[in-house]
Scaffold this active site. Structure first.
Site, mmCIF file in Angstrom:
data_model
loop_
_atom_site.group_PDB
_atom_site.id
_atom_site.type_symbol
_atom_site.label_atom_id
_atom_site.label_comp_id
_atom_site.label_asym_id
_atom_site.label_seq_id
_atom_site.Cartn_x
_atom_site.Cartn_y
_atom_site.Cartn_z
ATOM 1 C CB CYS A 1 30.442 40.111 20.128
ATOM 2 S SG CYS A 1 30.962 41.854 20.188
ATOM 3 C CD GLU A 2 34.815 41.943 25.877
ATOM 4 O OE1 GLU A 2 35.654 42.726 25.957
ATOM 5 O OE2 GLU A 2 34.962 40.683 26.612
ATOM 6 C CB CYS B 1 28.352 42.576 16.497
ATOM 7 S SG CYS B 1 30.223 42.083 16.155
#
Length: 213
Positions: free
Chosen positions: A102-103, A173
């Protein structure tokens, strides 16, 4: 990530004579390791203790492995195994394992991708579909963009009659931080051409839902 010149790093794993070769750019590894050393210090760890002595280097190599997709060309992978074939029915490769980062929080998300296309004069080697999934997933991503990138690459390279993608992933996340929902699954889809037709899309969804007997 991979440096194919002679400037390679190697080390002996010491297991039954097996020699493990790590191929990385040594200067890049050194720079990343220095940054990770600072991260360990800033979070309150002692990077000089025994268990962490090699951790910055390991973190650097792991990050380069997890983001190796930046150095790979998905179109080139597909065109390396394109074959003329008068087959015009749906080709489905399902349950392709997906591992990405996940960026937003640099935490992993993982799951499965189901990919289909309808050939229009050309087919592609079946192993190339999972390979291009890896190319785009081994980058900092959001699942929505990842799904679209896989569709667009297949559509633009093979020029099929249509492409269908469904992706199902769990995001750390969401489960490790924030809302901390461990059982949630995110599903995304992307379609082109014939897959915008309800009949074709329904066939695709039925095929990826079925199990081999």
């Amino acid at each position: 990530m991979i440096d194919e010149d002679d400037n390679l790093e190697s080390r002996d794993a010491g297991i039954d004579g097996y020699k493990k070769i790590d191929r990385y750019n040594p200067e890049l590894i050194e720079n990343l390791s220095a940054n990770y050393l600072q991260v360990l210090t800033h979070i309150g760890e002692d990077p000089e203790r025994e268990g962490l002595l090699k951790t910055p280097e390991r973190m650097a190599k792991a990050m380069l492995f997890l983001t190796q997709g930046y150095n790979l060309d998905a179109k080139e992978i597909l065109t390396s195994a394109m074959f003329k074939e008068e087959y015009s029915q749906m080709v489905v490769v399902k349950d392709i394992e997906v591992y990405s980062m996940c960026e937003h929080h640099m935490l992993p998300f993982f799951g499965k991708a189901h990919v289909a296309y309808i050939p229009n004069g050309h087919v592609v080697g079946l192993s190339k579909i999972p390979r291009i999934v890896d190319v785009f997933s081994r980058r900092l991503q959001v699942q929505e963009r990842l799904t679209n990138e896989i569709r667009d690459c297949i559509q633009n390279t093979l020029q099929p009659l249509g492409v269908g993608i469904v992706m199902e992933c769990r995001h750390l996340c969401m489960s490790m931080r924030g809302v901390q929902k461990q059982n949630s699954v995110t599903t995304t889809s992307a379609f082109s051409g014939e897959f915008f037709k309800e009949k074709t899309r329904t066939e695709f969804l039925q095929l990826i839902s079925s199990k081999l007997s």
